[in-house]
Write an enzyme that holds these catalytic residues in place. Structure first.
Site, PDB file in Angstrom:
ATOM      1  N   TYR A   1      13.649  56.547  47.688  1.00 52.64           N
ATOM      2  CA  TYR A   1      14.128  55.388  46.926  1.00 52.64           C
ATOM      3  C   TYR A   1      15.412  55.737  46.192  1.00 52.64           C
ATOM      4  O   TYR A   1      16.383  54.967  46.189  1.00 52.64           O
ATOM      5  CB  TYR A   1      13.035  54.981  45.945  1.00 52.64           C
ATOM      6  CG  TYR A   1      13.380  53.902  44.952  1.00 52.64           C
ATOM      7  CD1 TYR A   1      13.308  52.561  45.307  1.00 52.64           C
ATOM      8  CD2 TYR A   1      13.716  54.218  43.639  1.00 52.64           C
ATOM      9  CE1 TYR A   1      13.579  51.559  44.382  1.00 52.64           C
ATOM     10  CE2 TYR A   1      13.989  53.228  42.712  1.00 52.64           C
ATOM     11  CZ  TYR A   1      13.926  51.901  43.081  1.00 52.64           C
ATOM     12  OH  TYR A   1      14.194  50.916  42.173  1.00 52.64           O
TER      13      TYR A   1
ATOM     14  N   LYS B   1      19.029  53.954  46.570  1.00 49.33           N
ATOM     15  CA  LYS B   1      19.671  53.279  45.441  1.00 49.33           C
ATOM     16  C   LYS B   1      21.024  53.917  45.113  1.00 49.33           C
ATOM     17  O   LYS B   1      21.953  53.226  44.683  1.00 49.33           O
ATOM     18  CB  LYS B   1      18.755  53.313  44.221  1.00 49.33           C
ATOM     19  CG  LYS B   1      17.513  52.440  44.348  1.00 49.33           C
ATOM     20  CD  LYS B   1      17.869  50.965  44.477  1.00 49.33           C
ATOM     21  CE  LYS B   1      16.642  50.072  44.352  1.00 49.33           C
ATOM     22  NZ  LYS B   1      16.985  48.637  44.426  1.00 49.33           N
TER      23      LYS B   1
END
Length: 263
Positions: free
Chosen positions: A154, A158
């Site tokens: 993640y 991001k």
């Protein structure tokens, strides 16, 4: 400041705003904020039922991991309703892994949703915005893009969004396009409820890391997003703004646990 002057400052009245992840906690706060600013708001999500519960001008349903489905939905939306003035890339997903829990499947899924999916939504909209010579994109990234707080796949996705923001700002600015990112810390959405039910003590472990002593709210993320999308931020592009109750400003837990005892 009067309401009329505020409308002029924000410049969002009657502007068409498309928000992804519209059915979630942050998505609903974004819808409320932009609707209150006078915008015409459309929303996208993978679950049509979640979109039926919120006030939207138009609704798109697609799976972010399905490139063809995303592109067909977005191009169809532009054909039917025109190019949005503002795109808010809010949709995202993580399961909260440590590095030991990340295998190839986990990595590919989280990158597919959080990075690749955002690209497939954005690219055709930016192309249309460039033809019009105006447009504004705000990505909801994460503090995980700025420092490591777990969730490696993640976090990588991001962080990739921030690099994409900078590419858009630099290479598409000549067409009147602005692109920025919001980097929230832990946000107190309903997604926390099941974790706190299993571990009621978790909140007490999380909050000491935040200088403000609390998580940020979906409304605070939405308000910061509204600012970057508005005319009030007309000179801002290529920026990542932390909305994190002070988490990335420094290590409060280290100060309290290590240094305070020496005084």
């Amino acid at each position: 400041m009067t309401l009329t002057n505020l409308d002029e400052l924000l410049g969002l009245k009657d502007r068409h705003v498309l928000i992804t992840g519209a059915g979630g906690g942050i998505g609903r706060a974004l819808i409320a904020a932009f609707t209150a600013a006078g915008a015409v708001v459309s929303g996208a999500d993978q679950d049509r039922q979640s979109l039926e519960q919120v006030p939207l001008a138009h609704r798109l349903v697609f799976d972010l991991t399905n490139r063809r489905q995303v592109q067909e939905a977005v191009i169809g939306f532009i054909t039917d309703h025109g190019t949005p003035d503002v795109l808010i890339n809010n949709a995202g997903f993580t399961r909260g892994e440590t590095l030991d829990q990340v295998d190839g499947d986990v990595w590919e899924r989280e990158v597919a949703i959080n990075l690749n999916g955002a690209f497939h939504i954005t690219a055709p909209i930016v192309d249309a915005m460039c033809k019009r010579n105006s447009g504004n994109i705000v990505f909801i990234s994460s503090v995980n893009a700025l420092s490591h707080f777990g969730n490696p796949a993640y976090s990588a996705a991001k962080a990739g969004l921030i690099s994409y923001v900078k590419a858009l700002a630099v290479e598409r600015g000549r067409y009147g396009i602005r692109a920025n990112a919001i980097c929230p810390g832990s946000v107190r959405t309903p997604a926390w409820n099941h974790r706190l039910q299993k571990r009621p003590e978790l909140l007490g472990q999380v909050l000491p890391h935040y200088p403000l002593g609390r998580m940020v709210t979906p409304e605070e993320v939405a308000q910061a997003t509204l600012f970057l999308a508005s005319s009030a931020a007309s000179g801002i592009t290529g920026t990542a703004l932390a909305v994190d109750a002070g988490l990335t400003a420094g290590n409060l837990r280290f100060i309290n646990d290590v240094l305070a005892g020496d005084n």
